[in-house]
Design a protein around this motif. Structure first.
Motif, PDB file in Angstrom:
ATOM      1  N   ARG A 171      18.644 -35.209  59.628  1.00  0.00           N
ATOM      2  CA  ARG A 171      18.160 -35.970  60.786  1.00  0.00           C
ATOM      3  C   ARG A 171      17.147 -37.029  60.352  1.00  0.00           C
ATOM      4  NH1 ARG A 171      17.622 -30.567  64.538  1.00  0.00           N
ATOM      5  NH2 ARG A 171      19.656 -30.746  65.583  1.00  0.00           N
ATOM      6  N   GLY A 172      16.302 -36.682  59.391  1.00  0.00           N
ATOM      7  CA  GLY A 172      15.322 -37.631  58.885  1.00  0.00           C
ATOM      8  C   GLY A 172      15.963 -38.822  58.187  1.00  0.00           C
ATOM      9  N   TRP A 183      17.190 -30.751  59.205  1.00  0.00           N
ATOM     10  CA  TRP A 183      16.132 -31.684  59.572  1.00  0.00           C
ATOM     11  C   TRP A 183      15.975 -32.799  58.538  1.00  0.00           C
ATOM     12  CZ3 TRP A 183      13.967 -32.811  63.991  1.00  0.00           C
ATOM     13  CH2 TRP A 183      14.099 -31.899  65.035  1.00  0.00           C
ATOM     14  N   ASN A 184      16.318 -32.531  57.313  1.00  0.00           N
ATOM     15  CA  ASN A 184      16.326 -33.614  56.336  1.00  0.00           C
ATOM     16  C   ASN A 184      17.442 -34.610  56.646  1.00  0.00           C
ATOM     17  OD1 ASN A 184      14.541 -33.655  53.662  1.00  0.00           O
ATOM     18  ND2 ASN A 184      14.693 -31.538  54.379  1.00  0.00           N
ATOM     19  N   HIS A 200      18.183 -24.757  58.195  1.00  0.00           N
ATOM     20  CA  HIS A 200      17.274 -25.458  59.098  1.00  0.00           C
ATOM     21  C   HIS A 200      16.582 -26.617  58.361  1.00  0.00           C
ATOM     22  CE1 HIS A 200      14.548 -25.919  62.508  1.00  0.00           C
ATOM     23  NE2 HIS A 200      13.556 -25.997  61.646  1.00  0.00           N
ATOM     24  N   HIS A 201      16.182 -26.369  57.119  1.00  0.00           N
ATOM     25  CA  HIS A 201      15.524 -27.398  56.307  1.00  0.00           C
ATOM     26  C   HIS A 201      16.511 -28.523  55.985  1.00  0.00           C
ATOM     27  CE1 HIS A 201      12.594 -29.162  53.786  1.00  0.00           C
ATOM     28  NE2 HIS A 201      13.050 -28.729  52.630  1.00  0.00           N
ATOM     29  N   LYS A 252      12.860 -35.127  71.304  1.00  0.00           N
ATOM     30  CA  LYS A 252      13.986 -34.592  72.062  1.00  0.00           C
ATOM     31  C   LYS A 252      13.896 -35.131  73.488  1.00  0.00           C
ATOM     32  CE  LYS A 252      14.075 -30.239  69.442  1.00  0.00           C
ATOM     33  NZ  LYS A 252      14.020 -28.771  69.532  1.00  0.00           N
TER      34      LYS A 252
END
Length: 483
Positions: free
Chosen positions: A148-149, A145-146, A141-142, A72
């Motif tokens: 974003r990955g 972030w996946n 949330h999971h 970030k």
């Protein structure tokens, strides 16, 4: 003329068929200046060049994906409504619905801060809409972030400075293809895409077998790579492929058929004349063990374990048989050690891993070559073996069947080997034993392979085709806003 070759996971850090092909282009086109834009994993896995770089390669620029850590930065990226809609079409749209011009304009405007965009309110909103649309059972949330990955490597790649070139040439789709597409769009230079295998299909197979991607997210990754290939197909001026079946697959993946040019791989058969002469002398002397050979990288997609299981069956039926495996053993150390453990479990001796070698110094000792791959394009290793007059037992992948059996109406040379199903050690072993017991058949197959290579897979013709494409592209006006 200045050509930027974009190589993902290959030249000049990883030996193999694609790297050999790139090396061939660079070393033969003395009138072309090349820039190599290499996409590599980490500095630890790919620390140094393993391919000699010719003098006309003026720069090797390496982007190590492992250098990029998602952090970030604190910088807020605000997207206009049109930009957010383009981002939404990329993340949540089907291939047909993506606003690729908008996506590339977005990349151009926020070039240095694309990774920060993944922490933006706009990306959060887009992911929330996609989460609801998919009716995901994961905690949001999971899911976020996946996502974003998935998109972080892409944003990191597209934020790099672009080398100047008259032609951008990606030697695969995927990340290399999207990088070439973006460079072409931003710099207004033409883009050439060359696919040896079909990148999307290969990644799909990898993801389905993978342990690092959870079940629900496998389809998201597969869809992501389809999108990358689609944009490369759209932005390219020309797409080259190796054979007709691959062309059909590219069309199925929405590549415009009028862009596709079939340019088969090629070798200089005379490079293997000395090898053939030495083999003939050894055969006339007699009294040596029968030797199988394989030219490959020791990685899962080559399915070396099936080959070793087949060899174990063969050696029990024909004691004294040997197997020489020529190729890089360091690319996937874990898989290499699994192969060694399998040999120990089988109690099989007579297998030698030679590592990366000049195959011409070893092929003269080989009576029969094996290929056990799960996926291939049009392997240079097969063409080189055929040029050396050595018959093959190969799995029915890529263009192997056509190489060994012929597919042209005027091809009357006969079979150059036997084709067997994928991942079937028993079938492979029985094909090997059949040929071992038929020296005359092996001799005729070796001669057929040599003649087929001389007739249809000449290196000079392949090089002339690519030089002509380079000249045509550099003389035209392509690229900017092509999509």
């Amino acid at each position: 003329m200045r050509v930027c070759l974009i190589c993902e996971g290959s030249y000049p850090y990883v030996p193999g068929g694609v790297s050999s092909w790139v090396q061939m282009l660079c070393s033969q086109f003395k009138d072309v200046e090349f820039v190599i834009w290499a996409l590599a994993t980490t500095r630890e896995e790919m620390p140094e060049h393993v391919c000699p770089v010719p003098d006309n390669v003026k720069e090797v620029r390496t982007l190590y994906l492992g250098d990029a850590a998602f952090k970030k930065s604190g910088r807020k990226v605000r997207l206009a409504r049109k930009e957010k809609d383009a981002l939404k079409s990329l993340v949540g749209g089907s291939v047909d619905d993506i606003d690729w011009t908008g996506v590339l304009d977005l990349a151009k405007r926020h070039h240095q801060h694309l990774s920060d965009m993944l922490m933006s309110e706009s990306f959060f909103d887009v992911c929330m809409e996609e989460y609801v649309r998919q009716d995901s059972k994961k905690v949001f949330h999971h899911f976020l972030w996946n996502m974003r990955g998935i998109y972080f490597p892409l944003m990191h790649i597209l934020s790099q400075d672009i080398p100047k070139a008259d032609v951008y040439h990606a030697v695969s789709a995927g990340y290399a293809g999207i990088l070439g597409s973006c460079a072409s769009y931003m710099k207004g230079s033409p883009f050439l895409l060359s696919e040896h295998g079909i990148y999307t299909r290969e990644r799909e197979e990898d993801i389905i077998r993978s342990q690092w991607v959870e079940g629900e997210f496998k389809e998201l990754w597969i869809d992501f790579f389809k999108k990358l290939s689609f944009i490369a197909y759209q932005q390219s001026s020309v797409v080259t492929t190796l054979f007709g079946v691959n062309r059909s697959l590219q069309i199925e993946l929405k590549c415009p058929p009028e862009k596709i040019v079939v340019v088969p791989n090629g070798v200089d058969a005379h490079d293997f004349d000395e090898c053939r002469e030495k083999r003939a002398m050894l055969r006339s002397e007699g009294g040596r063990p029968f030797t199988l050979g394989a030219v490959l990288r020791v990685v899962p997609i080559k399915d070396v374990k099936t080959m070793l299981l087949a060899f174990d069956i063969v050696r029990r039926a024909m004691p004294g048989t040997r197997l020489k495996i020529m190729g890089n053993c360091a690319e996937d150390p874990a898989y290499y050690h699994e192969c060694i453990d399998l040999l120990e479990e089988l109690g099989a001796d007579g297998v030698e891993f030679l590592g990366q070698v000049d195959v011409r110094e070893h092929l003269f000792e080989v009576d029969l070559l094996l290929l056990s791959s799960i996926s291939e394009g049009q392997p240079l290793a097969v063409l080189e073996g055929m040029a050396a007059g050595i018959p093959f037992v190969a799995t029915n992948v890529g263009d192997c069947k056509a190489l060994l059996e012929g597919e042209r109406d005027d091809d009357e040379f006969g079979p150059a080997g036997l084709v067997v199903p994928v991942m079937n050690s028993e079938e492979m072993a029985q094909a090997v034993l059949r040929l071992m017991r038929s020296p005359e058949l092996m001799e005729s197959m070796g001669e057929a392979g040599r003649m087929r290579v001389e007739a249809y897979y000449d290196r000079g013709e392949m090089l002339a085709a690519f030089h002509g494409i380079y000249e045509t592209l550099s003389e035209g006006t392509y690229g900017r806003n092509r999509i």
